[in-house]
Design a protein around this motif. Structure first.
Motif, PDB file in Angstrom:
ATOM      1  N   ARG A 278       0.841  -1.196   0.000  1.00 58.86           N
ATOM      2  CA  ARG A 278       0.000   0.000   0.000  1.00 58.86           C
ATOM      3  C   ARG A 278       0.879   1.251   0.000  1.00 58.86           C
ATOM      4  N   PHE A 279       1.852   1.259   0.920  1.00 60.74           N
ATOM      5  CA  PHE A 279       2.754   2.411   0.972  1.00 60.74           C
ATOM      6  C   PHE A 279       3.537   2.534  -0.323  1.00 60.74           C
ATOM      7  N   SER A 280       4.066   1.422  -0.805  1.00 57.10           N
ATOM      8  CA  SER A 280       4.871   1.427  -2.022  1.00 57.10           C
ATOM      9  C   SER A 280       4.095   2.019  -3.196  1.00 57.10           C
ATOM     10  N   ASN A 281       2.817   1.649  -3.303  1.00 61.11           N
ATOM     11  CA  ASN A 281       1.992   2.152  -4.399  1.00 61.11           C
ATOM     12  C   ASN A 281       1.764   3.657  -4.264  1.00 61.11           C
ATOM     13  N   PHE A 313       4.609   2.524   9.876  1.00 60.13           N
ATOM     14  CA  PHE A 313       4.346   3.036   8.532  1.00 60.13           C
ATOM     15  C   PHE A 313       3.801   4.469   8.563  1.00 60.13           C
ATOM     16  N   SER A 314       3.315   4.912   9.695  1.00 57.52           N
ATOM     17  CA  SER A 314       2.635   6.205   9.775  1.00 57.52           C
ATOM     18  C   SER A 314       3.477   7.385   9.288  1.00 57.52           C
ATOM     19  N   PRO A 315       4.763   7.494   9.685  1.00 56.09           N
ATOM     20  CA  PRO A 315       5.551   8.631   9.176  1.00 56.09           C
ATOM     21  C   PRO A 315       5.674   8.631   7.655  1.00 56.09           C
ATOM     22  N   TYR A 316       5.769   7.440   7.077  1.00 56.59           N
ATOM     23  CA  TYR A 316       5.855   7.348   5.618  1.00 56.59           C
ATOM     24  C   TYR A 316       4.579   7.884   4.964  1.00 56.59           C
ATOM     25  N   ILE A 317       3.446   7.485   5.496  1.00 55.48           N
ATOM     26  CA  ILE A 317       2.173   7.904   4.914  1.00 55.48           C
ATOM     27  C   ILE A 317       1.975   9.402   5.086  1.00 55.48           C
ATOM     28  N   SER A 318       2.337   9.933   6.249  1.00 57.89           N
ATOM     29  CA  SER A 318       2.233  11.381   6.466  1.00 57.89           C
ATOM     30  C   SER A 318       3.097  12.140   5.462  1.00 57.89           C
ATOM     31  N   HIS A 337       1.647  19.596   6.748  1.00 59.18           N
ATOM     32  CA  HIS A 337       1.815  18.138   6.823  1.00 59.18           C
ATOM     33  C   HIS A 337       3.292  17.756   6.877  1.00 59.18           C
ATOM     34  N   LEU A 338       4.096  18.349   6.010  1.00 56.48           N
ATOM     35  CA  LEU A 338       5.505  17.959   5.905  1.00 56.48           C
ATOM     36  C   LEU A 338       6.298  18.324   7.155  1.00 56.48           C
ATOM     37  N   LYS A 339       5.951  19.452   7.778  1.00 57.24           N
ATOM     38  CA  LYS A 339       6.691  19.854   8.982  1.00 57.24           C
ATOM     39  C   LYS A 339       6.350  18.983  10.188  1.00 57.24           C
ATOM     40  N   LYS A 340       5.237  18.270  10.115  1.00 56.40           N
ATOM     41  CA  LYS A 340       4.877  17.356  11.203  1.00 56.40           C
ATOM     42  C   LYS A 340       5.614  16.026  11.117  1.00 56.40           C
ATOM     43  N   VAL A 341       6.202  15.745   9.953  1.00 53.13           N
ATOM     44  CA  VAL A 341       6.863  14.453   9.740  1.00 53.13           C
ATOM     45  C   VAL A 341       8.190  14.408  10.490  1.00 53.13           C
ATOM     46  N   LYS A 342       8.353  13.410  11.330  1.00 55.90           N
ATOM     47  CA  LYS A 342       9.603  13.193  12.060  1.00 55.90           C
ATOM     48  C   LYS A 342      10.235  11.888  11.578  1.00 55.90           C
ATOM     49  N   ILE A 343      11.540  11.923  11.362  1.00 50.44           N
ATOM     50  CA  ILE A 343      12.235  10.711  10.926  1.00 50.44           C
ATOM     51  C   ILE A 343      12.277   9.729  12.090  1.00 50.44           C
ATOM     52  N   PRO A 344      11.727   8.525  11.928  1.00 51.20           N
ATOM     53  CA  PRO A 344      11.716   7.545  13.027  1.00 51.20           C
ATOM     54  C   PRO A 344      13.131   7.179  13.478  1.00 51.20           C
ATOM     55  N   ASP A 345      13.274   6.966  14.768  1.00 49.76           N
ATOM     56  CA  ASP A 345      14.585   6.615  15.332  1.00 49.76           C
ATOM     57  C   ASP A 345      15.120   5.289  14.800  1.00 49.76           C
ATOM     58  N   PHE A 346      14.210   4.409  14.345  1.00 51.89           N
ATOM     59  CA  PHE A 346      14.651   3.081  13.913  1.00 51.89           C
ATOM     60  C   PHE A 346      15.174   3.075  12.481  1.00 51.89           C
ATOM     61  N   LEU A 347      15.129   4.204  11.782  1.00 55.59           N
ATOM     62  CA  LEU A 347      15.609   4.247  10.397  1.00 55.59           C
ATOM     63  C   LEU A 347      17.093   4.572  10.354  1.00 55.59           C
ATOM     64  N   HIS A 348      17.846   3.754   9.611  1.00 54.34           N
ATOM     65  CA  HIS A 348      19.284   3.963   9.491  1.00 54.34           C
ATOM     66  C   HIS A 348      19.804   3.784   8.067  1.00 54.34           C
ATOM     67  N   HIS A 349      19.011   3.142   7.198  1.00 60.43           N
ATOM     68  CA  HIS A 349      19.495   2.913   5.837  1.00 60.43           C
ATOM     69  C   HIS A 349      19.452   4.220   5.046  1.00 60.43           C
ATOM     70  N   PRO A 350      20.486   4.497   4.238  1.00 61.88           N
ATOM     71  CA  PRO A 350      20.529   5.770   3.505  1.00 61.88           C
ATOM     72  C   PRO A 350      19.357   5.992   2.563  1.00 61.88           C
ATOM     73  N   PHE A 351      18.772   4.928   2.008  1.00 61.41           N
ATOM     74  CA  PHE A 351      17.620   5.117   1.125  1.00 61.41           C
ATOM     75  C   PHE A 351      16.407   5.602   1.908  1.00 61.41           C
ATOM     76  N   ASP A 352      16.170   4.981   3.086  1.00 61.11           N
ATOM     77  CA  ASP A 352      15.077   5.432   3.944  1.00 61.11           C
ATOM     78  C   ASP A 352      15.309   6.867   4.406  1.00 61.11           C
ATOM     79  N   LEU A 353      16.539   7.143   4.837  1.00 59.47           N
ATOM     80  CA  LEU A 353      16.853   8.484   5.305  1.00 59.47           C
ATOM     81  C   LEU A 353      16.724   9.503   4.176  1.00 59.47           C
TER      82      LEU A 353
END
Length: 410
Positions: A278-281, A313-318, A337-353
């Motif tokens: 769903r997110f990917s799409n 998944f919530s930060p991604y959808i936001s 909307h964009l200013k409310k998005v916080k990068i999750p602490d569990f993300l470390h891969h450069p593509f996600d970041l």
């Protein structure tokens, strides 16, 4: 940690024996009570008598930490360790508190090794010193027992420590070294360990900017999984393959791997691959197809079905909602909307970041469209600073192109 007296009392109660029954004709009830309350020390003769009546060896009573206690402790710790991600609270703090009194006594056996392994990870997560020593001690125990899966797990954890520090080169170097050492001393590596290595190696090759090698290892893992009909890690490999296909513009492969994920979700009764799809799409619609209203409609349809994305998944959808609002020229809404998005602490891969760093580029474009050039410069500078150390990706290209656009309009 049980004392000798506490251990005797625990075993007595487990066997539903009264003080009189255990004391028999060799001890008095009063003396046994004093022993159990650590107010008297039994002679070796009395200790042998107590052990015989309890049906255990004297050595088991004298051990500072016996196997029964360790197994009970490990069961409690494993339950905390396997708490679902979305339900995590202070489990690592609890794990440390449970194991710490025993840590110096854990020297041999699977239970000791596993407790030290979990203890080291909890210490690292809570940013406490000493995790390396506990990890080394656990590795030595598993080495003596020739437990390859646990040795491999420790090696992978050491590599991922560097990964969480964004030292991707060192992380890959450690992983390859650990894998080589294990493969050199063992003709047979179990399938699950092999797939763990393949998955993490592919992840790290992508992280350091070696996409060709990453794809080779990823495809090798997928083929091995198919050949052996072992489906462990296959959903993670499919997700990686799907995302790589999206970034490289291989639409046929993207659709193929998304379909595989749907089949896996149905087969395994696991909803997480469906959430990913769903997110990917949605991400594909906002980032590559530029179908912004379709993306918002897709999210709304999911919500109309009374379904909710898991919290991870919530930060991604936001983020995608903010991007869609930008695409629909609703710039003020997009910025909110964009200013409310916080990068999750569990993300470390450069593509996600990188995906999340791009949010500041979208904010910059919104400000630019609203005629707020100073704010646009501030936002794009944040994005450029964050993205500069990252390997090449469409997100890095987008940020740098946005910088050039803002510079040319000033």
């Amino acid at each position: 940690m049980y004392t000798l007296g506490e251990r005797i009392r625990t075993l007595r109660k487990q066997q539903k024996l009264t003080l009189e029954a255990l004391a028999g004709d060799h001890l008095t009830k009063g003396m046994l009570s004093l022993i159990e309350n650590n107010k008297a020390n039994p002679s070796m003769e009395s200790l042998s008598y107590i052990a015989e009546r309890l049906g255990v060896e004297v050595s088991e009573l004298l051990e500072e930490v016996n196997i029964h206690e360790l197994r009970k402790l490990l069961m409690e710790v494993e339950k905390l360790y396997h708490t679902d991600f979305d339900d995590l609270t202070d489990e690592n703090v609890q794990i440390i508190a449970l194991i710490e009194p025993f840590a110096d006594k854990l020297n041999q056996g699977y239970e000791a090794g596993r407790l030290l392994e979990i203890y080291s990870q909890a210490l690292h997560t809570e940013k406490k010193e000493g995790w390396q020593n506990s990890s080394d001690k656990a590795a030595e125990i598993f080495h003596q027992l020739n437990l390859i899966p646990r040795l491999a797990a420790i090696g992978m954890f050491r590599a991922m420590v560097k990964f969480t520090e964004y030292d991707y080169e060192s992380s890959l170097e450690i992983l390859l070294k650990e894998r080589k050492a294990i493969e050199a001393r063992n003709v047979f590596i179990d399938s699950l360990t092999r797939l763990d290595f393949d998955y993490l190696e592919a992840v790290l090759h992508f992280a350091v900017g070696n996409p060709d090698e990453a794809i080779r290892v990823m495809n090798k893992g997928i083929e091995f999984s198919r050949k052996k009909r072992v489906f462990y890690r296959i959903d993670h490999l499919y997700r990686m393959a799907s995302f790589n296909a999206m970034m490289t513009g291989d639409e046929e492969s993207r659709i193929y791997y998304n379909r595989k994920l749907e089949l896996y979700a149905e087969f395994s009764d696991d909803e997480d691959p469906r959430f990913f799809n769903r997110f990917s799409n949605v991400h594909y619609l906002t980032t590559y197809k530029k179908s912004y209203q379709e993306a918002l409609d897709s999210i709304q349809k999911f919500r109309d079905e009374k379904k909710q994305f898991p919290s991870h998944f919530s930060p991604y959808i936001s983020l995608e909602i903010g991007k869609a609002k930008f695409g629909l020229e609703k710039y003020a809404e997009a910025i909110v909307h964009l200013k409310k998005v916080k990068i999750p602490d569990f993300l470390h891969h450069p593509f996600d970041l990188s995906l999340f760093y791009a949010k500041d580029a979208y904010i910059a474009l919104c400000h630019l469209a609203l005629g707020e050039k100073t704010k646009a410069f501030i936002a794009i500078e944040e994005a450029v600073t964050a993205i500069t150390p990252m390997p090449a990706s469409p997100y890095k290209d987008f940020i740098m192109d946005t910088l050039k656009l803002i510079q040319t309009t000033s």
